[in-house]
Design an enzyme around this catalytic site. Sequence first.
Site, PDB file in Angstrom:
ATOM      1  N   CYS A  88      73.111  59.756 -38.741  1.00  0.00           N
ATOM      2  CA  CYS A  88      74.069  60.777 -39.165  1.00  0.00           C
ATOM      3  C   CYS A  88      75.090  61.068 -38.052  1.00  0.00           C
ATOM      4  O   CYS A  88      75.940  60.220 -37.782  1.00  0.00           O
ATOM      5  CB  CYS A  88      73.327  62.016 -39.646  1.00  0.00           C
ATOM      6  SG  CYS A  88      74.330  63.027 -40.748  1.00  0.00           S
ATOM      7  N   HIS A 124      68.908  60.744 -42.737  1.00  0.00           N
ATOM      8  CA  HIS A 124      67.936  61.204 -41.731  1.00  0.00           C
ATOM      9  C   HIS A 124      66.556  60.592 -41.995  1.00  0.00           C
ATOM     10  O   HIS A 124      65.715  61.254 -42.620  1.00  0.00           O
ATOM     11  CB  HIS A 124      67.819  62.735 -41.790  1.00  0.00           C
ATOM     12  CG  HIS A 124      68.940  63.476 -41.148  1.00  0.00           C
ATOM     13  ND1 HIS A 124      68.856  64.011 -39.881  1.00  0.00           N
ATOM     14  CD2 HIS A 124      70.184  63.754 -41.588  1.00  0.00           C
ATOM     15  CE1 HIS A 124      69.999  64.609 -39.572  1.00  0.00           C
ATOM     16  NE2 HIS A 124      70.819  64.460 -40.593  1.00  0.00           N
ATOM     17  N   GLU A 179      64.046  60.376 -40.245  1.00  0.00           N
ATOM     18  CA  GLU A 179      62.953  61.136 -39.620  1.00  0.00           C
ATOM     19  C   GLU A 179      62.486  62.290 -40.503  1.00  0.00           C
ATOM     20  O   GLU A 179      61.455  62.890 -40.242  1.00  0.00           O
ATOM     21  CB  GLU A 179      63.385  61.635 -38.231  1.00  0.00           C
ATOM     22  CG  GLU A 179      64.304  62.858 -38.207  1.00  0.00           C
ATOM     23  CD  GLU A 179      65.765  62.571 -38.566  1.00  0.00           C
ATOM     24  OE1 GLU A 179      66.077  61.449 -38.980  1.00  0.00           O
ATOM     25  OE2 GLU A 179      66.582  63.507 -38.452  1.00  0.00           O
TER      26      GLU A 179
HETATM   27  N1  GLN Z   1      78.408  66.740 -40.464  1.00  0.00           N
HETATM   28  C1  GLN Z   1      77.909  66.381 -39.165  1.00  0.00           C
HETATM   29  C2  GLN Z   1      79.019  65.804 -38.293  1.00  0.00           C
HETATM   30  O1  GLN Z   1      80.062  65.539 -38.784  1.00  0.00           O
HETATM   31  C3  GLN Z   1      76.784  65.386 -39.266  1.00  0.00           C
HETATM   32  C4  GLN Z   1      75.630  66.020 -39.974  1.00  0.00           C
HETATM   33  C5  GLN Z   1      74.295  65.465 -39.594  1.00  0.00           C
HETATM   34  O2  GLN Z   1      74.101  64.845 -38.539  1.00  0.00           O
HETATM   35  N2  GLN Z   1      73.322  65.712 -40.440  1.00  0.00           N
HETATM   36  O3  GLN Z   1      78.833  65.633 -37.135  1.00  0.00           O
END
Ligand code: GLN
Length: 195
Positions: free
Chosen positions: A80, A173, A175
């Site tokens: 992410c 994610h 995890e």
């Molecule tokens: N929206 C976050 C970003 O732009 C990422 C979200 C996440 O890591 N779950 O950094």
Amino acid sequence: GQTVGVLAVQGAFVEHERRLAQLGCACIELRKAADLEKPFDRLILPGGESTVQIKLLHELGMCGPLRERIEGGMPVLGTCAGLILLADRAEGAADGGQSGLATMPVTVRRNAYGRQLGSFHANAAFAGEENVPMTFIRAPFVTEVGKEVEVLARVGGDIVAVRYRNQLGVAFHPELDDDDRVLKLFLADGALLHE
Ligand code: GLN
């Protein structure tokens, strides 16, 4: 055994550490530049808020050393926000801001699913594995891939997992789900990252 260095400046690092412990894997927290001198074999860049993480990495002097490790071939998993850190370019960077590690030739779109759809689950094929559960939280997706980048998963047509050499980036994610296949693929020598 191997030791995984988990970037621990902000975000979902504890969740990764818990998973790694369940998988019998040692880990160390990377909180400051000096931590990068400790021995570790793999690197995880957790989810969180990429703008905050990038700012902290610059302030803490961790960008250069992390980039060196990654470009030197250390296997890295970015989840992410961690994927955003790895990406060469981010669309819609709120502050038009600093780039992160920029070691992977991909473009990501931050908050690609919009703010309404903050969080959702999907099941999709991932690198030959069927029906892998994926939890998305204000996730990015990948809008452009450079040469040598392999697409490992798509959800609704959008690219949500990529590999470039030793670098694995996922928009979700892994995890947070009970299914350990993505993490195991990352941790298994030869299985995913060094074929
Ligand atoms: N929206 C976050 C970003 O732009 C990422 C979200 C996440 O890591 N779950 O950094």
